[in-house]
Design an enzyme around this catalytic site. Structure first.
Site, PDB file in Angstrom:
ATOM      1  N   LYS A   1      42.284  42.325  56.776  1.00  0.00           N
ATOM      2  CA  LYS A   1      41.310  41.972  55.737  1.00  0.00           C
ATOM      3  C   LYS A   1      41.608  42.755  54.470  1.00  0.00           C
ATOM      4  CE  LYS A   1      37.821  40.354  53.860  1.00  0.00           C
ATOM      5  NZ  LYS A   1      37.940  38.957  53.536  1.00  0.00           N
TER       6      LYS A   1
ATOM      7  N   SER B   1      31.768  40.505  52.621  1.00  0.00           N
ATOM      8  CA  SER B   1      32.886  39.566  52.815  1.00  0.00           C
ATOM      9  C   SER B   1      32.964  39.154  54.289  1.00  0.00           C
ATOM     10  CB  SER B   1      34.212  40.227  52.440  1.00  0.00           C
ATOM     11  OG  SER B   1      34.423  40.136  51.072  1.00  0.00           O
TER      12      SER B   1
ATOM     13  N   LYS C   1      46.432  43.775  52.439  1.00  0.00           N
ATOM     14  CA  LYS C   1      46.327  43.658  50.986  1.00  0.00           C
ATOM     15  C   LYS C   1      47.465  42.788  50.505  1.00  0.00           C
ATOM     16  CE  LYS C   1      43.435  45.509  47.983  1.00  0.00           C
ATOM     17  NZ  LYS C   1      42.040  45.895  48.235  1.00  0.00           N
TER      18      LYS C   1
ATOM     19  N   THR D   1      28.481  45.635  46.649  1.00  0.00           N
ATOM     20  CA  THR D   1      29.135  46.951  46.574  1.00  0.00           C
ATOM     21  C   THR D   1      28.200  47.973  45.927  1.00  0.00           C
ATOM     22  OG1 THR D   1      31.239  45.815  46.432  1.00  0.00           O
ATOM     23  CG2 THR D   1      31.250  48.152  45.911  1.00  0.00           C
TER      24      THR D   1
ATOM     25  N   LYS E   1      38.631  51.529  55.887  1.00  0.00           N
ATOM     26  CA  LYS E   1      37.329  51.086  55.346  1.00  0.00           C
ATOM     27  C   LYS E   1      36.603  50.157  56.328  1.00  0.00           C
ATOM     28  CE  LYS E   1      37.033  50.251  50.858  1.00  0.00           C
ATOM     29  NZ  LYS E   1      36.839  49.694  49.495  1.00  0.00           N
TER      30      LYS E   1
ATOM     31  N   ASN F   1      30.971  45.412  37.831  1.00  0.00           N
ATOM     32  CA  ASN F   1      30.256  44.903  39.005  1.00  0.00           C
ATOM     33  C   ASN F   1      29.617  46.022  39.833  1.00  0.00           C
ATOM     34  OD1 ASN F   1      30.784  44.202  42.200  1.00  0.00           O
ATOM     35  ND2 ASN F   1      29.754  42.593  41.078  1.00  0.00           N
TER      36      ASN F   1
END
Ligand code: NAD
Length: 428
Positions: A70, A362, A106, A190, A94, A221
């Site tokens: 992810k 997500s 990534k 977030t 994470k 954000n």
């Protein structure tokens, strides 16, 4: 000339340090120091003027032992395979610390998306999927947006993948627009996640949020919703936010003696996080140099803009009043500044715990895609709060049990969970 830090070597050395603290078997450590899989591929794109331009794409799957890999896809001119490797490894930690059943990955393309037209961006996104579709998927690897990529781009990528596999597959990618398979609550996830960790840290430190003052760097954000959350969810005061002014090519700190009104500031901020400082000035706000945010008389610092902002120099200006640092951004604190915080007893909520709210929602997005049933914003945020609070508590417990700082404790929790999954799957 100072050599730029190689992010992957840094990620490996952080891992080695914690592997040492955990007395991890060197053979197991060797398996986790490297990505499981790496892809580098050519993406030829037809430009609007009829010429063909060659781009290169990357995808690194660091680990899928706890679930599908992810992590986001970056479109950035300075992207390198080593940056992507480092970011993929950090995603493994994470997702593990947040305890969501996913691994780490990534992707990227070295390109400045601002130099492409909308249709060129669409062809580049579709081209990336044309090269990678056999190796991504809801059960293999689920990309998401990151620096330089947007929900619309995720929508194109999902569409391309669905065409190639012959069925609608929204779960292949997250961060899609709401109405196009996206989840409610993702925008604020977030920043609110940051505030849930701040709330828990304040309980731990016996601080009263309603009597607390925060200084925030950035107003994009993450920082916008951290500021809204700090005032609305915790009842605290935000003394300032800062931002990068793209026209002046300078950073500014915007403050108000009674505390800023984040909703007002949000109403005069563009999509890049640039505040209209003339309107702020008219409304009675003070405008100072961008570096001033860190020196404010505050209890909490929230660096929520860029990496390396709290460093050997800037940390000297931090007020003695500061008791808590919540790392909203990725990598905002350098090792020197980290040492200064340790010496002064400042409690640091490390980035991959503090800003895990985004990847958690997500994950909720792919769960909703799988069910083809969508939750309300309240349901999403409630589940997010539960997950982040549990993650925070498991890290504090580890820090207390092992008498280590929060960053090491977060790594220890994450690496422990990944190794446990390797054992359970019979890899060791
Ligand atoms: P963003 O682009 O929306 O906002 C960045 C903000 O920082 C903008 O307000 C910009 O003006 C400001 N800024 C840039 N340079 C500055 C400077 N020198 N001084 C002061 N302000 C400056 O980005 P974002 O999505 O809010 O991400 C911020 C950080 O959080 C990054 O490190 C990112 O990797 C990390 N992060 C983001 C998410 C997410 O879901 N958005 C999740 C995890 C981590």
């Amino acid at each position: 000339m100072v050599e730029p830090i190689n992010a992957f070597l840094m990620a490996q050395s952080q891992f080695d340090h914690v592997a040492g603290l955990l007395n991890l078997d060197p053979q197991v450590a060797e398996m986790l120091r490297w990505p499981n899989r790496e892809f580098k591929f050519m993406i030829p794109v037809r430009m609007d003027d009829g010429t063909q331009r060659v781009f290169f794409g990357y995808r690194v799957q660091h680990s899928d032992v706890r679930g599908p890999a992810k992590g986001g896809i970056r479109f950035h001119p300075a992207e390198t395979l080593d940056t992507v490797r480092a970011l993929a490894m950090w995603m493994t930690w994470k997702t593990a610390v947040a305890d969501i059943p996913l691994g780490g990955g990534k992707g990227g393309v070295p390109v400045d998306p601002a130099t492409l037209t909308l249709s060129e961006k669409e062809r580049l996104c579709r081209g990336w999927v044309d090269q990678m579709w056999r190796n991504i998927g809801p059960r293999q690897d689920v990309p998401a947006p990151d620096v330089g990529t947007t929900p619309q781009m995720m929508g194109w990528m999902m569409d391309e993948y669905s065409k190639l596999v012959g069925q609608y597959t929204p779960g292949v990618i997250t961060g899609k627009p709401v109405g196009g398979g996206g989840s409610l609550g993702r925008t604020e996830a977030t920043g609110y996640g940051v505030i849930y960790t701040v709330r828990e840290a304040m309980k731990h430190l016996k601080m009263d949020p309603t009597q607390s003052v925060a200084a925030i760097q950035g107003f994009g954000n993450v920082s916008q919703y951290a500021a809204i959350g700090f005032t609305q969810l915790l009842g605290g005061k935000v003394v300032c936010v800062s931002y990068w002014d793209r026209e002046d090519r300078a950073a500014y700190t915007i403050s108000h003696k009674d505390g800023v009104d984040p909703l007002f500031l949000q109403s005069i901020t563009d999509i890049y996080g640039t505040i209209d400082k003339d309107k702020a000035h008219e409304a009675g706000y003070s405008i100072e140099d961008g570096g001033e945010w860190i020196a404010k008389d505050a209890d909490v610092l929230i660096p929520g803009a860029l990496e390396g902002q709290v460093n050997a120099e800037t940390v000297k200006r931090v007020s003695e009043r500061v008791r808590l640092v919540a790392e909203g951004a990725n990598g905002p604190t350098t090792p020197e500044a980290d040492e200064a915080f340790k010496k002064n007893g400042v409690f640091v909520i490390p980035d991959f715990l503090c800003n895990a709210g985004g990847v958690t929602v997500s994950y909720f997005e792919s769960v909703q895609n799988d069910m083809n049933y969508y939750w309300t914003r309240e349901e999403v945020l409630e589940r997010l709060d539960t997950k982040i609070t549990q993650a925070f508590n498991s890290v504090v417990e580890m820090a207390e049990r092992e008498q280590v700082f929060m960053r090491d404790a977060a790594y220890m929790v994450a690496i422990d969970r990944v190794v446990k999954a390797m054992e359970l799957r019979g890899w060791l």
